[in-house]
Design a protein around this motif. Structure first.
Motif, mmCIF file in Angstrom:
data_model
loop_
_atom_site.group_PDB
_atom_site.id
_atom_site.type_symbol
_atom_site.label_atom_id
_atom_site.label_comp_id
_atom_site.label_asym_id
_atom_site.label_seq_id
_atom_site.Cartn_x
_atom_site.Cartn_y
_atom_site.Cartn_z
ATOM 1 N N LYS A 129 -3.010 13.163 -0.177
ATOM 2 C CA LYS A 129 -3.873 11.931 1.248
ATOM 3 C C LYS A 129 -4.884 11.441 0.579
ATOM 4 O O LYS A 129 -6.322 10.972 1.371
ATOM 5 N N SER B 84 -9.237 -4.942 2.340
ATOM 6 C CA SER B 84 -8.002 -4.709 2.827
ATOM 7 C C SER B 84 -8.209 -6.220 3.841
ATOM 8 O O SER B 84 -8.586 -6.851 4.259
ATOM 9 N N PRO C 21 -1.774 10.369 8.061
ATOM 10 C CA PRO C 21 -1.549 9.431 8.512
ATOM 11 C C PRO C 21 -1.397 10.028 10.067
ATOM 12 O O PRO C 21 -1.927 11.060 10.465
ATOM 13 N N TRP D 141 -4.811 6.501 0.353
ATOM 14 C CA TRP D 141 -3.656 5.256 -0.115
ATOM 15 C C TRP D 141 -4.281 4.440 -1.472
ATOM 16 O O TRP D 141 -5.341 4.672 -1.438
ATOM 17 N N SER D 142 -3.006 3.641 -1.903
ATOM 18 C CA SER D 142 -3.533 3.200 -2.765
ATOM 19 C C SER D 142 -3.004 1.621 -2.681
ATOM 20 O O SER D 142 -1.570 1.659 -2.567
ATOM 21 N N THR E 184 1.310 -1.204 -0.233
ATOM 22 C CA THR E 184 -0.076 -0.201 -0.196
ATOM 23 C C THR E 184 1.138 1.553 -0.103
ATOM 24 O O THR E 184 1.491 0.902 0.764
ATOM 25 N N SER E 185 0.346 2.178 -0.998
ATOM 26 C CA SER E 185 1.511 3.429 -1.035
ATOM 27 C C SER E 185 0.382 4.471 -0.655
ATOM 28 O O SER E 185 -1.009 4.567 -0.376
ATOM 29 N N TYR E 186 1.145 5.910 0.095
ATOM 30 C CA TYR E 186 0.358 6.813 0.450
ATOM 31 C C TYR E 186 0.676 8.452 -0.668
ATOM 32 O O TYR E 186 2.597 8.403 -0.709
ATOM 33 N N ARG F 272 -8.099 2.022 -3.473
ATOM 34 C CA ARG F 272 -7.788 3.526 -2.857
ATOM 35 C C ARG F 272 -8.988 3.753 -1.867
ATOM 36 O O ARG F 272 -10.058 3.356 -1.599
ATOM 37 N N ASN G 132 1.024 2.676 6.363
ATOM 38 C CA ASN G 132 -0.010 2.562 5.821
ATOM 39 C C ASN G 132 -0.890 1.271 5.897
ATOM 40 O O ASN G 132 -1.540 0.553 5.100
ATOM 41 N N PHE H 81 -5.098 5.459 9.166
ATOM 42 C CA PHE H 81 -4.117 4.510 9.153
ATOM 43 C C PHE H 81 -2.951 4.560 9.793
ATOM 44 O O PHE H 81 -2.315 5.761 9.935
ATOM 45 N N ARG I 3 -3.272 -4.374 4.928
ATOM 46 C CA ARG I 3 -3.179 -3.282 3.807
ATOM 47 C C ARG I 3 -4.452 -3.075 3.201
ATOM 48 O O ARG I 3 -4.438 -4.408 2.849
#
Length: 542
Positions: free
Chosen positions: A17, A346, A379, A19-20, A10-12, A366, A425, A421, A360
């Motif tokens: 703002k 998730s 976060p 999360w994906s 998971t990236s931010y 997203r 993440n 999150f 995650r």
């Protein structure tokens, strides 16, 4: 996509703002329905055992399942089920021929609306009145519930398990002659066609019918499954986990293990030992029941490679105890999702290091965390979770207003869950924004019980809330204010509710207190959290 430790990535995006989850491409053409995908899978290795019913002691090969499902599909064609608005209603337990009914609907492109057989007749009527199925399918034991529904809707009845004199059974449907060139129905953009309708409720408790498309999301989160896996889920077809189990078995060709008996630790352990279950998805309360069962041991659970749980909170100590019975870390996983999204949002593969997290994000999902003014948060800040998965959603059947409230114009689903999150993440769920509660696996709304108690002539005010325990969930409890000059006691209230509400899970298992006043917020509304806190404090002191 998984990282080096086997967790979803998971990236931010700090600027947006958002999360994906990882970006992944589907292997399947968008014109294919899930029914077409399953049809192809069932054609391979036709003599391989596909389904075992532990409670009925039946076995079906892939060929038998394929033929039975195809005959259901052909029967539906002969009955004129050709449009997306032609709906089959299902009220059934996990018995031998339920899968053939489900797959047959999928082969024909016919939407089925599944409702839980444990619901009371009034709620069942309300739910089916939304979609108005032309064919209603049920087990013989529920015929009395369904007879009135069928009459009101002018619908035909079909029994799945057992028989009723004068009512067609699925065994008669299996006598339908198949054309030699039979193939499932095909459609342009089959991926967007409505596959199933499951049940949900809004904050008012009004039943809603949630449409689910043929989106690949429903099965691709479990693409790690193989021909050697033995799958089991205790949930019936009206739960998302039950539908996921049915579809993943068909797509990935696993061995499908079913039982019409409700979940119990002893029953689950017996099936694990006899059938070597490798994949199971259960409720959070089931994990608590297993972990705290004095008869459980690691040897009984040695076949498990994937033990997923969802739908509630589980204590850290319980997770630690459950993990001690499994072969290693990463087997016990906490999944988070919602019916409207039709998938796991998730999954936590690291319950040993992040026990309070739901993990995650799954691929192509997203999420934003939003405060009460609509501002996106970063976060470790708590807010309502908005989710987007890029798939078609037809909304709540026949309810455009509720649909627009759930999914905004930009495609974000407003989940009603509060969470955040962390810096790694990982997603954490704090609480439900809505009032929905769940007891022994069944959802209910406090206001439903409040309305019943308010019918008592001695009652001035009432507030219902849940008293949580990890085995059963939120047991309904009530604080009641009597009218001036009237007398009422806790037993009166409990008996009144039991008399007026036919289903046990809405009874006041958490108890009743008679109080002089109910705590209220500044605007005069009853403060449910404060009332509950006062109730718990009083119980503790007593």
């Amino acid at each position: 996509m998984l990282d080096l430790n086997g967790n979803p990535t998971t990236s931010y995006d700090a600027r947006l703002k958002i999360w994906s989850g990882a970006k992944e491409q589907s292997y399947y053409n968008d014109d294919l329905t899930i029914g077409q995908i399953i049809f192809r899978q069932l054609q391979s290795e036709p003599q391989r055992i596909f389904q075992i019913s532990h409670s009925e002691n039946t076995r079906l090969t892939r060929s038998q399942m394929l033929v039975n499902a195809a005959k259901v599909s052909e029967y539906l064609r002969q009955q004129g089920f050709s449009k997306e608005t032609h709906i089959v209603g299902i009220l059934a337990r996990n018995t031998t021929h339920l899968a053939a009914l489900g797959y047959g609907c999928m082969f024909n492109g016919t939407t089925f609306h599944a409702v839980n057989p444990n619901l009371d007749e009034r709620t069942i009527c309300m739910l089916f009145d939304i979609t108005k199925p032309q064919l209603l399918c049920c087990d013989a034991q529920d015929y009395d519930k369904m007879r009135n529904v069928a009459k009101a809707l002018s619908a035909k009845l079909l029994t799945i398990d057992g028989s009723i004199a004068g009512v067609k059974s699925i065994l008669e449907v299996f006598k339908t002659t198949l054309p030699e060139d039979y193939k499932p129905e095909s459609f342009d953009r089959g991926i967007d066609r409505t596959l199933a309708i499951l049940c949900s409720s809004g904050t008012t408790g009004t039943p809603k019918a949630v449409t689910l498309s043929n989106s690949r999301k429903i099965f691709e989160a479990h693409s790690y499954l193989s021909l050697n896996d033995v799958q089991y889920a205790p949930s019936t077809l009206d739960w998302l986990t039950g539908l996921i189990s049915l579809i993943t078995a068909g797509v990935y060709g696993t061995l499908r293990l079913i039982s019409k008996e409700p979940f119990s630790p002893a029953h689950f352990l017996t099936m694990c030992e006899q059938h070597s279950i490798s994949w199971a998805i259960v409720a959070a309360s089931h994990i608590a029941m297993l972990a705290n069962n004095p008869d459980v041991n690691a040897k009984q659970l040695r076949s498990l490679r994937h033990l997923l749980f969802a739908g509630g909170h589980t204590l850290v100590a319980t997770l630690e105890k459950m993990r001690s019975y499994l072969r290693g870390d990463g087997i016990l996983r906490n999944a988070y999702g919602m019916t409207e999204l039709g998938t796991c949002v998730s999954c936590n593969y690291s319950t040993h290091t992040k026990p309070s997290s739901v993990g995650r994000l799954m691929p192509n999902v997203r999420m934003r965390v939003v405060n009460e003014t609509g501002e996106s948060l970063g976060p470790n800040a708590v807010g309502e979770l908005y989710c987007e998965h890029g798939q078609h959603w037809s909304g709540y059947f026949g309810n455009a207003v509720a649909t627009s409230e759930m999914r905004d114009a930009e495609g974000w689903f407003h989940t009603g869950d509060l969470g955040y999150f962390d810096e790694d993440n990982y997603l954490h769920i704090v609480e439900r924004k809505k009032d929905m509660l769940k007891f022994v696996g069944m959802m209910y709304y406090p206001h439903e019980i409040e309305e019943v108690i308010a019918q008592m002539p001695q009652v001035a005010e009432v507030c219902v809330f849940g008293i949580w325990n990890e085995i059963e969930g939120d047991a309904a409890a009530a604080s009641v204010v009597a009218k001036a000059g009237c007398q009422v006691n806790a037993r009166n209230v409990q008996d009144f509710v039991a008399q007026k509400i036919s289903v046990d899970y809405k009874h006041l298992h958490g108890g009743v207190q008679i109080v002089p006043v109910l705590a209220k917020s500044a605007n005069g509304k009853v403060n449910r959290h404060a009332v509950k806190a006062a109730y718990l404090k009083s119980v503790e002191h007593n």
